[in-house]
Design a protein around this motif. Structure first.
Motif, PDB file in Angstrom:
ATOM      1  N   PHE A  95       0.823  -1.213   0.000  1.00 39.53           N
ATOM      2  CA  PHE A  95       0.000   0.000   0.000  1.00 39.53           C
ATOM      3  C   PHE A  95       0.854   1.259   0.000  1.00 39.53           C
ATOM      4  CE2 PHE A  95      -3.121  -3.119   1.554  1.00 39.53           C
ATOM      5  CZ  PHE A  95      -4.145  -2.866   0.648  1.00 39.53           C
ATOM      6  N   LYS A  96       1.999   1.227   0.682  1.00 40.86           N
ATOM      7  CA  LYS A  96       2.924   2.363   0.613  1.00 40.86           C
ATOM      8  C   LYS A  96       3.424   2.554  -0.824  1.00 40.86           C
ATOM      9  CE  LYS A  96       4.873   2.691   5.292  1.00 40.86           C
ATOM     10  NZ  LYS A  96       4.797   4.164   5.432  1.00 40.86           N
ATOM     11  N   LYS A  98       1.997   1.553  -3.568  1.00 41.85           N
ATOM     12  CA  LYS A  98       0.900   1.979  -4.449  1.00 41.85           C
ATOM     13  C   LYS A  98       0.713   3.487  -4.389  1.00 41.85           C
ATOM     14  CE  LYS A  98      -3.970   1.007  -5.441  1.00 41.85           C
ATOM     15  NZ  LYS A  98      -5.157   0.213  -5.050  1.00 41.85           N
ATOM     16  N   ARG A  99       0.733   4.047  -3.187  1.00 41.83           N
ATOM     17  CA  ARG A  99       0.589   5.504  -3.046  1.00 41.83           C
ATOM     18  C   ARG A  99       1.778   6.241  -3.652  1.00 41.83           C
ATOM     19  NH1 ARG A  99      -1.382   3.772   2.045  1.00 41.83           N
ATOM     20  NH2 ARG A  99       0.630   4.203   3.030  1.00 41.83           N
ATOM     21  N   LEU A 100       2.974   5.710  -3.419  1.00 45.94           N
ATOM     22  CA  LEU A 100       4.164   6.329  -3.993  1.00 45.94           C
ATOM     23  C   LEU A 100       4.116   6.326  -5.515  1.00 45.94           C
ATOM     24  CD1 LEU A 100       7.123   4.987  -1.806  1.00 45.94           C
ATOM     25  CD2 LEU A 100       6.578   7.394  -2.227  1.00 45.94           C
ATOM     26  N   GLN A 102       1.556   6.328  -7.481  1.00 46.62           N
ATOM     27  CA  GLN A 102       0.592   7.302  -7.985  1.00 46.62           C
ATOM     28  C   GLN A 102       1.190   8.703  -8.062  1.00 46.62           C
ATOM     29  OE1 GLN A 102      -2.572   6.708  -5.148  1.00 46.62           O
ATOM     30  NE2 GLN A 102      -3.490   5.022  -6.308  1.00 46.62           N
ATOM     31  N   ARG A 103       2.125   8.976  -7.177  1.00 43.74           N
ATOM     32  CA  ARG A 103       2.750  10.298  -7.142  1.00 43.74           C
ATOM     33  C   ARG A 103       4.000  10.383  -8.015  1.00 43.74           C
ATOM     34  NH1 ARG A 103       6.513  12.224  -3.383  1.00 43.74           N
ATOM     35  NH2 ARG A 103       6.096  10.449  -2.005  1.00 43.74           N
TER      36      ARG A 103
END
Length: 415
Positions: A95-96, A98-100, A102-103
């Motif tokens: 999940f970390k 995945k967020r990274l 996206q950015r």
């Protein structure tokens, strides 16, 4: 060369360490020389990493630390439950990441540790070219050697085999293998398993490598030329390391070379069995157990010994073989797994592992050959140093992985 954005997953990652912590650290260090790296590792590694960065900054690396503080204390107490904790850690890391992504929009995601194919990385499920490994774990103890083990140790081996079988029917592990743009295997046995799991682009790459600074330091050690003829083993004293085979072979070897010595450096649960074995064979005065020594202090013993024996029955890596070879020692190992990729007929002896009696006899014969022909031992030691310098440096490993990154990205772009 275009600078890529690389996300590296390295559960084990610490500077100035061998084995898996060193694998994680060195992949991050050497890849960051060419590309921008985001490295995810355990929060427990933060102290040693930041201490190293104060003297050796890595400006192209962005560090992300993750852990389950409470679960870490529960599942990792005494080393028990670490594999289960690792799987839980993979969930929060996914999940970390995945967020990274996206950015940042990574070009490649590379999972480097733990190096075990039957413990999957969920990073494969992100929409980015995924490089898996090098991973090992596909090697098992030959069945005829189980008779050497206690009931507890046999159960360990059966569980390990069962874990491999379960992994090979796991839809998650199969999905990870099939999703990998490149799957890197540490041994031919693991490469075969990855192919059966559905990995389409499998490369055989040993996980064993040394920084050039360490290769240079080890190359400066003098070659031991004196007497007594001295044999060395170095590693954790575990049942599958095969040190009992080496002690029995050493006993037979003493008939022809009675002034010889066998040194073992390391600690572990098999120590009491090994000391009792040496006493029972009447050679306790010839077998010296040094216990644990710090890494550099252990390496200094290379300059006091004639050769290394590493009779491991399953070992995806075998760093000590590369370290000893860089230190100028011929190596006797079994023709199994990781060590067999490092040693050849010019640098030592690879012993076929057909059955325990045959291994004991062949190790004893190899010892007799090297003890009786010091010129041969010296020539093998010199060739061992040369081989490590051209095959086993992290610089060379990094150059190879860069080509794999390029191929992974190109394949992803093909419609």
């Amino acid at each position: 060369m275009k600078r890529l954005k690389i996300l590296i997953s390295a559960y084990a990652c610490e500077p100035q360490r061998g084995s898996e912590p060193g694998v994680g650290w060195n992949w991050v260090y050497h890849i960051s020389r060419f590309h921008d790296v985001w490295a995810i590792t355990r929060a427990e590694n933060r102290h040693t990493i930041e201490a190293s960065l104060r003297t050796q900054p890595l400006p192209n690396v962005h560090w992300i630390y993750a852990n389950f503080p409470l679960l870490s204390s529960i599942f990792k107490r005494g080393g028990r439950g670490e594999r289960f904790y690792y799987l839980l850690w993979q969930v929060i890391v996914y999940f970390k990441a995945k967020r990274l992504n996206q950015r940042i929009a990574f070009d490649v995601i590379h999972h480097v540790t733990l190096v075990n194919y039957w413990l999957p990385s969920f990073m494969a499920f992100l929409p980015v070219p995924f490089v898996w490994g090098p991973v090992g774990g596909g090697d098992t103890t030959p069945a005829l050697f189980f008779a050497l083990f206690s009931l507890r140790d046999r159960l360990f081996e059966y569980f390990r085999r069962a874990a491999c079988k379960v992994a090979e029917i796991s839809c998650i592990v199969r999905k990870v293998a099939a999703s990998a743009s490149a799957a890197l295997a540490t041994t031919p046995e693991t490469a075969c398993r990855l192919t059966k799991l559905g990995a389409m682009n499998v490369h055989l790459i040993s996980q064993v490598a040394l920084p050039e600074s360490e290769i240079k330091w080890l190359a400066g050690l003098p070659r031991y030329q004196g007497n007594p003829f001295r044999i060395l083993s170095l590693g954790n004293l575990l049942h599958w390391k095969g040190f009992d085979l080496a002690i029995k072979a050493f006993r037979d070897f003493l008939d022809g070379f009675p002034e010889s010595e066998y040194w073992l450096i390391g600690e572990g649960p098999a120590k009491s069995h090994l000391t009792s074995l040496a006493e029972g064979l009447g050679i306790a005065d010839k077998v010296m157990f040094w216990g644990f020594l710090p890494r550099r202090e252990a390496w200094e013993q290379f300059a006091k010994c004639n050769l290394l024996i590493h009779p491991s029955l399953h070992d995806s890596g075998g760093w000590v073989c590369a370290e000893a070879m860089a230190g100028g020692l011929p190596v006797i190992c079994l023709d199994l797994a990781g060590p067999a990729l490092q040693v050849n007929e010019e640098t030592g002896f690879k012993i076929k592992a057909e059955n325990p009696d045959q291994v004991i006899r062949d190790i004893s014969d190899a010892l007799c050959t090297l003890a009786g022909d010091r010129a041969l031992a010296d020539a093998m030691g010199k060739e061992a140093r040369r081989k490590v310098s051209i095959d086993a440096s992290w610089k060379i490993k990094a150059e190879r992985i860069l080509k794999i990154y390029d191929s992974a990205i190109q394949e992803e772009c093909i419609p």
